[in-house]
Scaffold this active site. Structure first.
Site, mmCIF file in Angstrom:
data_model
loop_
_atom_site.group_PDB
_atom_site.id
_atom_site.type_symbol
_atom_site.label_atom_id
_atom_site.label_comp_id
_atom_site.label_asym_id
_atom_site.label_seq_id
_atom_site.Cartn_x
_atom_site.Cartn_y
_atom_site.Cartn_z
ATOM 1 N N GLY A 1 -45.068 -42.894 -60.698
ATOM 2 C CA GLY A 1 -44.568 -42.843 -62.073
ATOM 3 C C GLY A 1 -45.646 -43.186 -63.090
ATOM 4 N N TYR B 1 -29.198 -48.899 -69.683
ATOM 5 C CA TYR B 1 -30.515 -49.376 -69.257
ATOM 6 C C TYR B 1 -30.727 -50.839 -69.678
ATOM 7 C CZ TYR B 1 -35.706 -49.292 -69.265
ATOM 8 O OH TYR B 1 -37.039 -49.535 -69.081
ATOM 9 N N LYS C 1 -31.323 -54.118 -67.357
ATOM 10 C CA LYS C 1 -32.536 -54.950 -67.463
ATOM 11 C C LYS C 1 -32.165 -56.412 -67.774
ATOM 12 C CE LYS C 1 -35.738 -51.958 -66.491
ATOM 13 N NZ LYS C 1 -36.534 -52.085 -65.260
HETATM 14 C C1 AKB Z 1 -37.660 -46.397 -72.556
HETATM 15 O O1 AKB Z 1 -37.856 -45.863 -73.657
HETATM 16 O O2 AKB Z 1 -36.616 -46.286 -71.922
HETATM 17 C C2 AKB Z 1 -38.760 -47.272 -71.981
HETATM 18 C C3 AKB Z 1 -38.594 -48.701 -72.364
HETATM 19 C C4 AKB Z 1 -38.886 -49.156 -73.727
HETATM 20 O O3 AKB Z 1 -38.248 -49.494 -71.540
HETATM 21 N N1 AKB Z 1 -40.034 -46.786 -72.392
#
Ligand code: AKB
Length: 319
Positions: free
Chosen positions: A15, A146, A150
């Site tokens: 990646g 996301y 996290k």
């Molecule tokens: C995203 O845009 O999803 C990543 C991040 C800021 O974690 N680059």
């Protein structure tokens, strides 16, 4: 028998971060001590690691076997689904972004591995906090799949550290900009795409609106920060969730102005898509003073140096 030498496994090694981090780790530890892994076939042009394991990181049995076979001591667990893609596949994003992290923490608890690096993101912050200069200890209120994954991952890291002494370290990466390997599926990816399109087409349509500021980091600074955090004495670390990293902050309009300094004919227009809402929930700038104090975080690139380096390299790569 336990290995005495540092033996490193990188997941997500093909990646955007993985390719450059793997090659740097090879320079430091030697190819024979670095095992790259990913879902795709081994592309020897991308990674100089001595070994490659084609594996699905959610396959715990296989991962455990690889850890044992190579007597791995340190894992850089980078495999992850980014913000844009996670919104489209929420359940898979949760599975990929959380389960393997827990498995690696379990392996460290059992003494099978010694140290873990896991990337967090500015996506943990979310709404209801000031946009500018967001500090290390603010309330986290992510509104994206996301960001939720996290934030949960950070809390798991802290849990395993405080309860079982697991040495797991993490950084809240801002948007990462690089020319060697393309990014994929992120909200900050406009800041990579813009350079490719500037060189190939002389113009770019941004999926983020012109005045939306976000924190960004050039890849060489990201790699340096990651290795500096991993090399820091354990007793210096006061944060066991993930460290804030601010890098540089700019809007698409400001980045376009920088590109125009190098390419006066470059043009930009704006067609925000679903990622605009994600960007709107993220900070515009970050306070990273704790990382500076604890392990000496520093940067080599600002927007001007980064823009010049990106364009110089892409002009050669895409020629
Ligand atoms: C995203 O845009 O999803 C990543 C991040 C800021 O974690 N680059």
């Amino acid at each position: 028998m336990e290995s005495q030498t540092e033996k490193i496994l990188i997941t997500g090694a093909l990646g955007q971060i993985g390719t450059e981090l793997t090659n740097r780790l090879v320079e430091i530890y030697g190819a024979e001590n670095v095992v790259a892994s990913g879902l795709d076939r081994w592309d020897k042009n991308l990674t100089s690691a001595g070994f490659y394991e084609r594996m699905d990181v959610t396959n715990t049995q296989l991962v455990r076997q690889v850890i044992k076979d190579y007597q791995i001591t340190t894992v850089y667990h980078l495999a992850s689904l980014l913000s844009g893609t996670s919104e489209k596949q929420p359940l898979f994003a949760w599975k990929l972004n959380i389960e393997p992290l827990l498995q690696f923490c379990e392996m460290a608890k059992e003494g099978l591995i010694k140290k873990i690096f896991w990337p967090s993101s500015i996506a943990v912050f979310g709404t209801g906090i000031p946009k500018e200069n967001v500090g290390q200890e603010v309330v986290l209120n992510p509104t994206t799949v996301y960001g939720i994954s996290k934030m949960a991952g950070e809390k798991w890291c802290e849990y395993y550290n405080t309860k079982f002494g697991v040495d797991v370290r993490s950084i809240r990466y801002p948007g990462l900009i690089s020319w060697k390997t393309p990014a994929g599926g992120g909200t900050t990816d406009y800041a990579v795409e813009i350079f490719y399109e500037a060189v190939e087409q002389g113009k770019y349509t941004s999926f983020i609106s012109e005045n939306t500021g976000m924190p960004m980091l050039y890849m060489s600074d990201a790699i340096k920060a990651t290795l500096d955090l991993m090399a820091a004495p354990k007793e210096n670390l006061s944060v066991h969730t993930a460290y804030n990293l601010g890098g540089m902050s700019f809007t698409p309009k400001e980045l376009a102005e920088e590109i125009k300094k190098e390419m006066p004919d470059f043009t930009i227009d704006y067609k925000p898509d679903f990622r605009q809402e994600i960007a709107d929930s993220w900070p515009a700038s970050i306070d990273d003073s704790v990382a500076k104090k604890d392990w000496g975080l520093s940067y080599d690139y600002g927007i001007t140096e980064m823009t010049k380096d990106m364009l110089d390299n892409l002009k050669v790569k895409l020629a």
